[in-house]
Design a protein around this motif. Structure first.
Motif, PDB file in Angstrom:
ATOM      1  N   ALA A   1     -45.184  29.931  79.308  1.00  0.00           N
ATOM      2  CA  ALA A   1     -44.094  30.460  80.135  1.00  0.00           C
ATOM      3  C   ALA A   1     -43.615  29.424  81.145  1.00  0.00           C
ATOM      4  CB  ALA A   1     -44.554  31.734  80.855  1.00  0.00           C
ATOM      5  N   LEU A   2     -44.547  28.704  81.764  1.00  0.00           N
ATOM      6  CA  LEU A   2     -44.163  27.681  82.755  1.00  0.00           C
ATOM      7  C   LEU A   2     -43.351  26.560  82.109  1.00  0.00           C
ATOM      8  CD1 LEU A   2     -47.512  27.457  84.766  1.00  0.00           C
ATOM      9  CD2 LEU A   2     -45.336  28.356  85.613  1.00  0.00           C
ATOM     10  N   THR A   3     -43.792  26.141  80.929  1.00  0.00           N
ATOM     11  CA  THR A   3     -43.059  25.060  80.266  1.00  0.00           C
ATOM     12  C   THR A   3     -41.736  25.555  79.701  1.00  0.00           C
ATOM     13  OG1 THR A   3     -44.391  25.460  78.276  1.00  0.00           O
ATOM     14  CG2 THR A   3     -45.110  23.698  79.740  1.00  0.00           C
ATOM     15  N   ASP A   4     -41.687  26.802  79.269  1.00  0.00           N
ATOM     16  CA  ASP A   4     -40.413  27.367  78.799  1.00  0.00           C
ATOM     17  C   ASP A   4     -39.382  27.392  79.924  1.00  0.00           C
ATOM     18  OD1 ASP A   4     -41.133  27.741  76.188  1.00  0.00           O
ATOM     19  OD2 ASP A   4     -41.545  29.889  76.359  1.00  0.00           O
TER      20      ASP A   4
ATOM     21  N   ASN B   1     -39.339  36.908  89.623  1.00  0.00           N
ATOM     22  CA  ASN B   1     -38.630  37.127  88.357  1.00  0.00           C
ATOM     23  C   ASN B   1     -39.395  36.523  87.183  1.00  0.00           C
ATOM     24  OD1 ASN B   1     -36.649  38.354  89.843  1.00  0.00           O
ATOM     25  ND2 ASN B   1     -35.220  36.626  89.780  1.00  0.00           N
ATOM     26  N   ILE B   2     -39.937  35.324  87.401  1.00  0.00           N
ATOM     27  CA  ILE B   2     -40.713  34.676  86.344  1.00  0.00           C
ATOM     28  C   ILE B   2     -41.973  35.486  86.043  1.00  0.00           C
ATOM     29  CG2 ILE B   2     -42.136  32.648  85.827  1.00  0.00           C
ATOM     30  CD1 ILE B   2     -40.037  30.949  87.230  1.00  0.00           C
ATOM     31  N   ALA B   3     -42.626  35.968  87.113  1.00  0.00           N
ATOM     32  CA  ALA B   3     -43.846  36.760  86.925  1.00  0.00           C
ATOM     33  C   ALA B   3     -43.544  38.054  86.172  1.00  0.00           C
ATOM     34  CB  ALA B   3     -44.477  37.071  88.286  1.00  0.00           C
ATOM     35  N   ARG B   4     -42.443  38.718  86.545  1.00  0.00           N
ATOM     36  CA  ARG B   4     -42.081  39.967  85.868  1.00  0.00           C
ATOM     37  C   ARG B   4     -41.842  39.723  84.374  1.00  0.00           C
ATOM     38  NH1 ARG B   4     -39.975  44.881  87.201  1.00  0.00           N
ATOM     39  NH2 ARG B   4     -39.746  44.278  89.408  1.00  0.00           N
ATOM     40  N   ALA B   5     -41.061  38.695  84.080  1.00  0.00           N
ATOM     41  CA  ALA B   5     -40.765  38.388  82.684  1.00  0.00           C
ATOM     42  C   ALA B   5     -42.048  38.071  81.915  1.00  0.00           C
ATOM     43  CB  ALA B   5     -39.788  37.222  82.607  1.00  0.00           C
ATOM     44  N   PHE B   6     -42.965  37.354  82.562  1.00  0.00           N
ATOM     45  CA  PHE B   6     -44.216  36.995  81.912  1.00  0.00           C
ATOM     46  C   PHE B   6     -45.055  38.231  81.604  1.00  0.00           C
ATOM     47  CE2 PHE B   6     -48.761  35.701  82.550  1.00  0.00           C
ATOM     48  CZ  PHE B   6     -48.915  35.125  81.294  1.00  0.00           C
TER      49      PHE B   6
ATOM     50  N   THR C   1     -46.525  46.573  82.086  1.00  0.00           N
ATOM     51  CA  THR C   1     -45.590  46.929  83.150  1.00  0.00           C
ATOM     52  C   THR C   1     -45.922  46.115  84.394  1.00  0.00           C
ATOM     53  OG1 THR C   1     -45.340  49.168  82.282  1.00  0.00           O
ATOM     54  CG2 THR C   1     -44.699  48.823  84.571  1.00  0.00           C
ATOM     55  N   PHE C   2     -44.910  45.529  84.996  1.00  0.00           N
ATOM     56  CA  PHE C   2     -45.104  44.641  86.152  1.00  0.00           C
ATOM     57  C   PHE C   2     -45.261  45.449  87.438  1.00  0.00           C
ATOM     58  CE2 PHE C   2     -42.990  41.843  89.439  1.00  0.00           C
ATOM     59  CZ  PHE C   2     -44.051  40.957  89.562  1.00  0.00           C
TER      60      PHE C   2
END
Length: 489
Positions: free
Chosen positions: A75-78, A255-260, A267-268
């Motif tokens: 996810a970080l590299t994406d 936002n990144i955490a939620r998507a991950f 569920t976030f």
């Protein structure tokens, strides 16, 4: 004395004269067993509960931890953070193989490393770093566990493992019991049976309708279980993304955490302390305990019906019911289910009560508690297996049900007094207290068919009502029982 002087029993003499200590204090030789399972779930019952081990064991948890760590790197590299670029599909596949092929080598590696680190999640981080080096991906090694507290990894790992165990193993087993029960309910929807409210003869029902009540109750709880949200947090040491912002102030980390989190099918939860608050777990375990309570009620009722002769047990070739009474077939499936449901219910209650609380921003009580999730579901799964098998090893004795009804004609007292009341309202009867009239006739005594027919013939009611009552028998006085069963099941 008759028979001459008393003689001391030779065994008693030896015992009284012996200097040997009591058995309870003697030291017995101890044989060194190979390592043995302490829990019966890992011993005699292991074949039944083993599917849960893929998820709720220590190895299952560590595999999920590796999965979360790997997917976070991807996810970080994406997102091309810190000058990185998205990994090739081949590199992603090689990374994902770390958890897809997780096996004994990784289990052993983690055990050795944790013996040094004394920290299970840190050992997982080191495992991922080691494998990244082997894959030639050292340039992104520092993204391993980036910005994470252990509870970010644990929160998602427990959510993944519990979700997969519940939806893939436990719920299908619960549904299997319900479907077997549904089949029995429909098969016996018309089987008239004497009710036993307060253990006493009462208005007849059908066996199918009574089994259908359990189906109806369980379906409702299953619906609640299927709607369970499996929450995860991914917001750092105290839930504030502080370290993340220190490293990259302009990145929209929530936002990144939620998507991950959502990419993992979870569920976030955006507002937490260091830990995810576990409320979803409390809800899940309370519902699992509730389902177990209904099943316990079912097991005790079926056991009672067997003891009354309503159900006959189908003999299993080669099985022994009693070590001394050859005729017996013991209802062990239902007894085993009751015991395991009680153990599971106690553990589910403890899980829910403990996990709902965390001191200030975090304490460690949840760590030990969550390691027993598999034990709770294991005992529950064992109970479900016994119930499913037990329900397949019983046969309804309709003749016994009918015989029981035929010696309890007094249960028609309810029908008679209710019809008389209707006749009074309609102006076709002058009876002043129908209930008292039937109470005097039936309370605490047996009333046969002939006696009841004579009583009805003498009632001050209309002819049509009288004919209806005279045609009624305990076996036909079941109201809408069959229709309810067939309509709602």
């Amino acid at each position: 004395m008759i028979g001459g002087p008393a003689r001391r029993h030779p065994v008693a003499s030896v015992v009284r004269g012996s200097a040997r200590p009591p058995v309870s204090t003697r030291r017995l030789p101890v044989t060194a067993f190979p390592i043995q399972p302490l829990s019966p779930l890992d011993g005699r019952y292991q074949p039944v509960v083993s599917p849960l081990g893929d998820y709720l064991s220590e190895a299952g948890l560590n595999r999920a931890r590796v999965e979360v760590e790997v997917e976070w790197i991807i996810a970080l590299t994406d997102n091309s953070l810190f000058g990185t670029s998205a990994l090739s599909e081949d590199d992603k596949a090689r990374l994902r193989a770390l958890y897809l092929t997780f096996g004994q080598a990784e289990i052993d590696w983690l055990a050795e490393r944790e013996a040094v680190t004394r920290h299970d999640v840190k050992a997982v981080e080191y495992l991922v770093r080691d494998r990244l080096s082997q894959l030639g991906l050292d340039d992104i090694a520092e993204l391993t566990h980036f910005g994470c507290t252990s509870e970010d990894i644990n929160s998602l790992s427990y959510a993944l493992t519990v979700k997969r165990a519940v939806t893939g193993v436990w719920l299908p087993a619960l549904r299997a019991v319900v479907e077997r029960l549904r089949a029995l309910a429909l098969e016996h929807a018309d089987a008239a049976m004497l009710s036993r409210t307060h253990g006493q003869p009462a208005t007849p029902t059908t066996m199918g309708k009574e089994l259908g009540v359990f189906v109806w109750r369980l379906e409702r709880v299953i619906g609640q279980l299927e709607s369970t949200e499996y929450l995860g947090k991914f917001s750092g040491a105290t839930g504030t993304w502080s370290a993340h912002l220190a490293a990259a102030p302009v990145v929209a980390w929530p936002n990144i955490a939620r998507a991950f989190v959502e990419s993992l099918g979870l569920t976030f939860n955006p507002v937490t302390t260091q830990i995810e608050s576990h409320d979803w777990q409390v809800e899940l375990y309370d519902r699992a305990r509730h389902a177990g309570g209904i099943l316990h009620n079912l097991a005790s009722d079926i056991w009672t019906y067997i003891s009354m002769g309503y159900f006959a047990q189908i003999p299993v070739a080669g099985a022994t019911g009693s070590s001394t009474m050859p005729h017996k077939i013991n209802p062990i499936r239902f007894e085993n289910a009751e015991a395991n449901l009680e153990i599971a219910g106690g553990l589910f209650t403890t899980l829910a009560q403990t996990l709902v609380t965390s001191r200030l921003q975090r304490d460690l009580t949840d760590s030990t508690t969550q390691r027993n999730i598999g034990v709770a579901f294991g005992h529950s799964l064992l109970a479900l297996d016994n119930l499913r098998r037990g329900l397949g090893e019983i046969s309804l004795s309709r003749d016994v049900l009918l015989a029981d009804l035929d010696v309890n004609w007094e249960v028609l007292g309810e029908a008679i007094q209710t019809v008389v009341r209707a006749e009074v309202v309609a102006g076709r009867s002058q009876i002043t207290d129908p209930y008292a009239l039937l109470k005097e006739l039936t309370r605490g005594r047996r009333v046969g068919a002939a006696e009841l027919a004579e009583f009805v013939q003498g009632l001050d009611i209309g002819d049509e009502a009288k004919e209806r009552l005279l045609a009624l028998t305990p076996a036909t006085y079941t109201g809408l029982a069959e229709r309810l069963t067939r309509t709602y099941l």
